[in-house]
Enzyme design. Structure first.
Site, PDB file in Angstrom:
ATOM      1  N   ASP A   1     -21.611  -9.794  43.615  1.00 33.84           N
ATOM      2  CA  ASP A   1     -20.951 -10.447  42.280  1.00 33.84           C
ATOM      3  C   ASP A   1     -20.285 -11.641  42.676  1.00 33.84           C
ATOM      4  O   ASP A   1     -20.685 -12.546  41.815  1.00 33.84           O
ATOM      5  CB  ASP A   1     -19.796  -9.330  41.844  1.00 33.84           C
ATOM      6  CG  ASP A   1     -20.245  -8.030  41.233  1.00 33.84           C
ATOM      7  OD1 ASP A   1     -21.419  -8.128  41.137  1.00 33.84           O
ATOM      8  OD2 ASP A   1     -19.592  -7.369  40.955  1.00 33.84           O
TER       9      ASP A   1
ATOM     10  N   HIS B   1     -29.206 -11.638  42.012  1.00 39.55           N
ATOM     11  CA  HIS B   1     -28.300 -10.694  41.885  1.00 39.55           C
ATOM     12  C   HIS B   1     -28.688  -9.429  41.971  1.00 39.55           C
ATOM     13  O   HIS B   1     -28.315  -8.144  42.602  1.00 39.55           O
ATOM     14  CB  HIS B   1     -27.354 -10.908  40.996  1.00 39.55           C
ATOM     15  CG  HIS B   1     -26.215 -10.025  40.810  1.00 39.55           C
ATOM     16  ND1 HIS B   1     -25.750  -9.167  39.554  1.00 39.55           N
ATOM     17  CD2 HIS B   1     -24.976  -9.753  41.335  1.00 39.55           C
ATOM     18  CE1 HIS B   1     -24.614  -8.537  39.666  1.00 39.55           C
ATOM     19  NE2 HIS B   1     -24.033  -9.103  40.771  1.00 39.55           N
TER      20      HIS B   1
END
Length: 138
Positions: free
Chosen positions: A106, A63
């Site tokens: 996300d 991420h």
């Protein structure tokens, strides 16, 4: 008491897509993001970086790398639109390109965390940063 103080500090100044990220994580995993992932391993949480401790921590590492590729907006502060349809995250089509990228980053981490719930280890929940070894670059 120390844990409550840490969580309060993490929530101060939280805005934009960070709140949306936490909501996505809750929708996918059923876990409260700040409490369960705010200081997890070496990569989950703001300002954390290191060699991942497990698959859950690896989700956060990927991420962070995803966020590094985003240009033209602030991934942690700028809001985007998304919806939760049929138990799936759908990034809004009207998001500008940069915010579409942030939403997809996300969404990917939220799904990754759900897929790796079996690797979640409580011993990494509030993991001391000094124990983290240098990670490879993205």
């Amino acid at each position: 008491m120390r844990t409550l103080w840490i969580m309060a500090v993490l929530l101060v100044g939280v805005d934009g897509s960070l709140v949306q990220l936490w909501k996505m994580i809750f929708q996918e995993t059923g876990k409260e993001a700040a409490k369960n992932y705010g200081l997890y391993g070496c990569n989950c949480g703001v300002g954390r970086r290191g060699k991942p401790k497990d698959a859950t921590d690896s989700c956060c590492y990927v991420h962070k790398c995803c966020y590094k590729k985003v240009t033209g907006c602030n991934p942690k502060m700028d809001s985007y639109s998304y919806s939760w349809k049929n138990k799936a995250i759908v990034c809004g089509e009207k998001n500008p390109p940069c915010l579409k990228q942030v939403c997809e980053c996300d969404k990917a981490v939220a799904i990754c965390l759900r897929e790796n719930l079996g690797t979640y280890n409580k011993k990494y929940t509030i993991y001391p940063k000094p124990f983290c070894k240098k990670a490879d670059t993205c």
